[in-house]
Design a protein around this motif. Structure first.
Motif, short mmCIF file in Angstrom:
data_model
loop_
_atom_site.label_atom_id
_atom_site.label_comp_id
_atom_site.label_asym_id
_atom_site.label_seq_id
_atom_site.Cartn_x
_atom_site.Cartn_y
_atom_site.Cartn_z
N ASP A 50 45.89 -9.80 38.81
CA ASP A 50 46.67 -10.10 40.01
C ASP A 50 45.79 -10.31 41.25
OD1 ASP A 50 49.03 -9.88 38.59
OD2 ASP A 50 49.26 -7.74 39.03
N SER A 51 44.50 -10.14 41.11
CA SER A 51 43.61 -10.25 42.25
C SER A 51 43.11 -11.68 42.41
CB SER A 51 42.40 -9.32 42.10
OG SER A 51 41.53 -9.80 41.08
N GLY A 52 42.42 -11.93 43.52
CA GLY A 52 41.86 -13.24 43.77
C GLY A 52 40.74 -13.60 42.81
N PHE A 53 40.10 -12.60 42.19
CA PHE A 53 39.00 -12.89 41.26
C PHE A 53 39.49 -13.72 40.08
CE2 PHE A 53 37.28 -9.10 43.38
CZ PHE A 53 36.01 -9.56 43.70
N ALA A 54 40.72 -13.46 39.64
CA ALA A 54 41.26 -14.20 38.50
C ALA A 54 41.78 -15.57 38.91
CB ALA A 54 42.38 -13.39 37.84
N ALA A 55 42.12 -15.72 40.20
CA ALA A 55 42.74 -16.97 40.66
C ALA A 55 41.74 -17.97 41.20
CB ALA A 55 43.78 -16.66 41.73
N ILE A 56 40.53 -17.55 41.46
CA ILE A 56 39.56 -18.44 42.12
C ILE A 56 39.17 -19.60 41.20
CG2 ILE A 56 37.47 -17.21 41.38
CD1 ILE A 56 36.41 -17.70 44.26
N THR A 57 39.07 -20.78 41.79
CA THR A 57 38.67 -21.98 41.04
C THR A 57 37.20 -22.30 41.35
OG1 THR A 57 39.28 -23.53 42.81
CG2 THR A 57 41.01 -22.87 41.26
N TRP A 58 36.63 -23.20 40.56
CA TRP A 58 35.23 -23.55 40.80
C TRP A 58 35.06 -24.26 42.13
CZ3 TRP A 58 33.38 -28.43 41.67
CH2 TRP A 58 34.20 -29.51 41.31
N LYS A 59 36.08 -25.01 42.54
CA LYS A 59 36.01 -25.70 43.82
C LYS A 59 36.00 -24.70 44.97
CE LYS A 59 38.05 -30.20 42.62
NZ LYS A 59 39.11 -31.16 42.96
N GLN A 60 36.85 -23.67 44.87
CA GLN A 60 36.88 -22.65 45.90
C GLN A 60 35.56 -21.88 45.94
OE1 GLN A 60 40.48 -20.76 44.47
NE2 GLN A 60 41.64 -21.46 46.26
N ALA A 61 35.00 -21.62 44.77
CA ALA A 61 33.72 -20.92 44.71
C ALA A 61 32.62 -21.77 45.37
CB ALA A 61 33.35 -20.63 43.26
N LEU A 62 32.68 -23.08 45.14
CA LEU A 62 31.71 -23.97 45.77
C LEU A 62 31.86 -23.96 47.29
CD1 LEU A 62 29.50 -26.12 45.61
CD2 LEU A 62 31.30 -27.84 45.24
N MET A 63 33.11 -23.98 47.76
CA MET A 63 33.34 -23.96 49.21
C MET A 63 32.87 -22.64 49.83
SD MET A 63 34.43 -26.86 50.08
CE MET A 63 34.82 -26.45 51.76
N LEU A 64 33.04 -21.55 49.10
CA LEU A 64 32.53 -20.27 49.59
C LEU A 64 31.01 -20.34 49.73
CD1 LEU A 64 34.67 -17.69 47.58
CD2 LEU A 64 34.90 -18.32 49.98
N GLY A 65 30.36 -20.97 48.75
CA GLY A 65 28.91 -21.13 48.82
C GLY A 65 28.49 -21.97 50.02
N ILE A 66 29.25 -23.06 50.29
CA ILE A 66 28.94 -23.91 51.44
C ILE A 66 29.11 -23.12 52.74
CG2 ILE A 66 29.67 -25.94 52.73
CD1 ILE A 66 30.41 -27.23 50.04
N SER A 67 30.18 -22.32 52.80
CA SER A 67 30.42 -21.53 54.01
C SER A 67 29.28 -20.53 54.23
CB SER A 67 31.77 -20.81 53.93
OG SER A 67 31.74 -19.75 52.98
N TRP A 68 28.78 -19.93 53.16
CA TRP A 68 27.67 -18.98 53.30
C TRP A 68 26.40 -19.69 53.75
CZ3 TRP A 68 29.10 -16.81 47.85
CH2 TRP A 68 30.28 -16.06 47.97
N LEU A 69 26.20 -20.92 53.28
CA LEU A 69 25.04 -21.70 53.72
C LEU A 69 25.12 -21.99 55.22
CD1 LEU A 69 22.50 -23.42 53.25
CD2 LEU A 69 24.00 -25.32 52.63
N LEU A 70 26.32 -22.35 55.69
CA LEU A 70 26.51 -22.62 57.12
C LEU A 70 26.31 -21.36 57.94
CD1 LEU A 70 29.58 -25.06 57.02
CD2 LEU A 70 27.16 -25.64 57.29
N ILE A 71 26.77 -20.22 57.43
CA ILE A 71 26.55 -18.95 58.12
C ILE A 71 25.05 -18.66 58.23
CG2 ILE A 71 26.82 -16.44 57.92
CD1 ILE A 71 29.62 -16.97 56.74
#
Length: 389
Positions: A15-36
């Motif tokens: 029921d958590s976000g870990f099970a719902a996350i997609t590869w696209k969302q994971a990629l966007m998280l990576g991009i956001s961390w790069l910008l940070i």
């Protein structure tokens, strides 16, 4: 008996976000961390890049619902709120309704000294020439298949003015807001890397060594009349530019009138800081995986670079023309400052001028085209809004 602990943990994880996350969302998280990382470590426009990056991260966390729209239901013939929207949905309304960018301009106006432009009105021409990138990128975007509204939203990146890019894109093509805003602010941060090679390629060593005469003093009356005249003339000429131009000049009038010090300081500090947080986080939140990860995003990033390049070229080439027309009294390097990135572009002109002639001091001369670029980008946005809005 209750469920075994292992099953409880598995149910929780399902029921958590870990099970719902997609590869696209994971990629966007990576991009956001790069910008940070770029904002904190490299100090690339951190005041805006950091909240934009964090907003991007928040929007791509599955099941968080921060950008969810409110839900309504019909009860006894009356529409009632069933479920409230997410936090970022409500904050985004200031962008959607065109409120935040003019308020940013209010603060910019309160922080800007238009004295160099008033002392040398020809600087306005350099600011206008540096808008070349807007229209060059517009036509390139049309050639790549973007519709006119999308092309105008992409073209405005060439103005090197983040709030203007956000304002116009929200009005014309809001689905492109994330890529356009990120491209605009990223390239603004990279101006010290983008502009110098172009400036050196288009000018001779003799031109870069030109020492310009000191600007004349500007009277208080001129500084007070300037925002009033520019607001009236600019708004009559391009009515759609009135929200941005009007707030820019109101902020400047606060500054120059010397009778509303509290309002001027508030616009320069508390107000612009608060709005910067709101606009950064909410603009970042539009860069969701579904919208951002597409071929169009890569085209926008490439076109943004082209826009900045053509804007620099336009300013420098007109600077060369003015150099020839005045018999060598104008240093063409100040033309590159005609983009709206204040005061970064003016500092680049100063650095390049001193590289060739250590006794040269171009900063105040470059500030004229630089602040003219702020006015020029607002008017260019108004023209595009009139044509395609």
């Amino acid at each position: 008996m209750g469920k075994p602990l292992g099953d409880v943990i598995l149910d929780f994880l399902r029921d958590s976000g870990f099970a719902a996350i997609t590869w696209k969302q994971a990629l966007m998280l990576g991009i956001s961390w790069l910008l940070i990382f770029l904002a904190i470590k490299k100090k690339y426009e951190p005041l805006l890049l950091l909240p934009i990056a964090f907003g991007m991260m928040l929007a791509n966390l599955p099941l968080a619902g921060l950008t969810a729209e409110p839900k309504y239901e019909m009860v006894n013939g009356e529409m009632k709120l069933k479920e409230v929207g997410g936090l970022l949905y409500y904050l985004y309304q200031g962008v959607k309704l065109g409120v935040y960018p003019p308020l940013i301009f209010l603060g910019i106006g309160a922080m800007t000294d238009f004295g160099p432009l008033i002392a040398n009105p020809s600087s306005l021409l350099l600011g206008a020439a540096a808008q070349l990138g807007i229209f060059a990128a517009f036509f390139l975007a049309r050639l790549l298949g973007f519709d006119p509204k999308a092309a105008a939203s992409i073209g405005i990146i060439g103005g090197a003015d983040g709030p203007t890019a956000i304002y116009l894109t929200t009005k014309l093509k809001p689905e492109l807001l994330g890529p356009v805003a990120i491209a605009a602010y990223s390239y603004m941060a990279l101006i010290p890397m983008i502009q110098p090679p172009i400036m050196r390629a288009l000018t001779t060593r003799k031109e870069r060594q030109v020492v310009m005469k000191q600007l004349r003093p500007v009277s208080k009356l001129e500084k007070i009349l300037f925002p009033i005249v520019v607001t009236v003339v600019g708004s009559l000429l391009v009515p759609s530019s009135a929200p941005l131009l009007g707030m820019l000049m109101l902020g400047n009038l606060f500054r120059e009138s010397l009778v509303v010090d509290r309002l001027s300081k508030t616009a320069q500090n508390e107000l612009i800081n608060i709005i910067t947080i709101f606009i950064g986080v909410t603009v970042g939140s539009t860069a969701t995986a579904e919208r951002f990860i597409s071929p169009d995003t890569f085209k926008i990033i490439a076109l943004g670079l082209a826009a900045f390049t053509f804007s620099t070229v336009g300013g420098v080439l007109l600077g060369k023309i003015m150099y020839w027309a005045t018999g060598g009294k104008v240093n063409p390097l100040i033309g590159s400052a005609g983009v709206s990135a204040v005061p970064m572009a003016a500092r680049v002109s100063q650095i390049e001028g001193q590289r060739e002639n250590p006794s040269n001091f171009l900063l105040m001369h470059a500030m004229g085209p630089n602040v003219a670029g702020v006015i020029g980008s607002a008017i260019a946005a108004g023209v595009l809004l009139n044509l395609f809005g």
